[in-house]
Design an enzyme around this catalytic site. Structure first.
Site, mmCIF file in Angstrom:
data_model
loop_
_atom_site.group_PDB
_atom_site.id
_atom_site.type_symbol
_atom_site.label_atom_id
_atom_site.label_comp_id
_atom_site.label_asym_id
_atom_site.label_seq_id
_atom_site.Cartn_x
_atom_site.Cartn_y
_atom_site.Cartn_z
ATOM 1 N N GLU A 205 -42.952 -98.989 62.114
ATOM 2 C CA GLU A 205 -43.409 -97.910 63.000
ATOM 3 C C GLU A 205 -42.717 -96.835 63.194
ATOM 4 O O GLU A 205 -42.749 -95.664 64.043
ATOM 5 C CB GLU A 205 -43.525 -98.708 64.517
ATOM 6 C CG GLU A 205 -44.379 -99.495 64.670
ATOM 7 C CD GLU A 205 -44.488 -100.366 66.025
ATOM 8 O OE1 GLU A 205 -43.837 -100.053 66.929
ATOM 9 O OE2 GLU A 205 -45.329 -101.256 66.201
ATOM 10 N N LYS A 343 -54.204 -102.223 73.718
ATOM 11 C CA LYS A 343 -54.577 -102.151 72.039
ATOM 12 C C LYS A 343 -55.926 -102.507 72.015
ATOM 13 O O LYS A 343 -56.319 -103.321 72.412
ATOM 14 C CB LYS A 343 -53.770 -103.301 71.579
ATOM 15 C CG LYS A 343 -51.979 -102.914 71.648
ATOM 16 C CD LYS A 343 -51.361 -103.968 71.043
ATOM 17 C CE LYS A 343 -49.902 -103.630 70.948
ATOM 18 N NZ LYS A 343 -49.108 -104.832 70.522
#
EC number: 4.2.1.11
Length: 434
Positions: A205, A343
């Site tokens: 990330e 999500k």
């Protein structure tokens, strides 16, 4: 003219070099939408099913040709002829076509790719930005970013159990300034790591993955970086943690086993000890948010954690809720957590995603729109965060184009909204009592 005439999917690659889907939707008028599907590394066991081929001779079994075929040969013929503006109707039709509780027949990745592409095609047809199409006239809140500048757990090879160490520039006046603050702290942190002789390679990330001496070392180093960049910890910038506790919870022994990531000699904690430890961290450092502090199936632990810390700090359910209104409804009823991570690929359609955000807000829970560790250049989640006035977003560190794409889209949106744009900072944490 707004009728869907063609739907087409292809296999593309995500930020980890693994296959994922890209779906395109076309209308009679020539309007067009494209959606790309993210993928997670640490996934909740209750998430909607991400359909993979399982052919070890191709992409190590991670191919998505089955999902592609399901779009092109099954879903397409059922939604061609729909009005592209009928998002709920199309999403519900795909859910019914799949017929399983977890989208295991067609694949949540296949369904989500179509859902996103439909929304983008509708926005294109109406000649409005995606956030405006999804959110309507009251769209105005830019999200406070949670920037994952240290990657641990399943997102890196760093020997740290907690998966994410985040900075939260909640004291900034605008999103643009918040992003600048984050970038400056990121570079200050890199300098500090180099001075200590620690690694500055980045994880999935975009955050650094150094060999810290445990959680406290990581948090204290971030605090030093905040100060080195000229900001005040606990006033300008706060700390966020994603424990991803399910990744190191031993269900047989009912303990949180930090040795899985941190090696021999690391802590092994009971649920009560885990709560005590998190409370120690909150009392010691300017921590404003903790995600998945307990295992996804440890409901008693979650309730105890919420009773202990729910008024002081945001307690976000990710694997715990998996963007699913059924789990969220139970959590609300049992006073477990006070926030939900959103999500899109955990649930599989935009309609269900928006339902979860609405339910959270009605209960006084916050909703944090989030990326996945396997991302693409698709920036839909930036538009979703603004469209729903969610107020918070997690989309990685200040490196890797797959992360920066979302930040840059938010800069564009803030610029387009002009004086209407609001950056609420600390006010976005309306679930806290302090």
């Amino acid at each position: 003219m707004s009728i869907i005439t063609d739907v087409y999917a292809r296999e593309v690659l995500d930020s980890r070099g693994n296959p994922t889907l890209e779906v395109e939707v076309y209308t009679e008028s020539g309007a067009f939408g494209r959606g790309m599907v993210p993928s997670g590394a640490s996934t909740g066991e209750h998430e909607a099913v991400e359909l993979r081929d399982g052919d070890k001779a191709r992409y190590g079994g991670l191919g998505t040709q089955k999902a592609v075929d399901n779009v092109n040969n099954v879903i397409a013929e059922h939604i061609i002829g729909f009005d592209v503006r009928d998002q709920q109707g199309i999403d519900r039709a795909m859910i019914a076509l799949d017929g399983t509780p977890n989208k295991g027949k067609l694949g949540a990745n296949a369904i989500l790719g179509v859902s996103i592409a439909v929304a983008r095609a509708a926005a294109d047809y109406l000649e409005v930005p995606l956030y405006s199409y999804l959110g309507g006239f009251n769209t105005k809140v830019l999200p406070t970013p949670m920037m994952n500048i240290i990657n641990g757990g399943s997102h890196s090879d760093a020997p740290i159990a907690f998966q994410e160490f985040m900075i939260v520039p909640a004291g900034a006046p605008t999103f643009k300034e918040a992003l600048r603050w984050g970038a400056e702290i990121f570079h200050a942190l890199k300098k500090i790591l180099k001075e200590r002789g620690l690694e500055t390679a980045v994880g999935d990330e975009g955050g650094f993955a150094p060999r810290f001496n445990g959680t406290e070392d990581g948090v204290e180093t971030i605090i030093k970086a905040i100060e080195a960049a000229g900001y005040v910890p606990g006033k300008d910038v706060f700390i966020g943690l994603d424990c991803a506790s399910s990744e190191f919870y031993d269900a047989e022994r009912k303990v949180y086993d930090y040795t899985k990531f941190e090696g021999e000699g690391a802590a092994v904690r009971t649920a009560a000890e885990q709560i005590d430890y998190l409370e120690e961290l909150v009392n010691k450092y300017p921590i404003i948010t903790i995600e998945d502090g307990m295992d996804e199936n440890d409901w008693d632990g979650w309730k105890a954690l919420t009773e202990r810390l729910g008024g002081k700090v945001q307690l976000v359910g990710d694997d715990f809720f998996v963007t699913n209104t059924a789990y969220l409804e139970k959590g609300i009823a049992e006073h477990a957590a006070n926030s939900i991570l959103i999500k899109v690929n955990q649930i599989g359609t935009l309609t269900e995603t928006f339902d979860a955000i609405e339910m959270a807000k009605e209960a006084g829970y916050t909703a944090v729109v989030s990326h996945r560790s396997g991302e693409t250049e698709d920036s839909t989640i930036a538009d979703i965060a603004v469209a729903t006035n969610a107020g918070q977003i997690k989309t990685g560190s200040l490196s890797r184009t797959d992360r920066i794409a979302k930040y840059n889209q938010l800069l564009r949106i803030e610029d387009q909204l002009g004086e209407v744009a609001e950056y609420r900072g600390l006010k976005s944490f309306y679930n806290l009592k302090k």
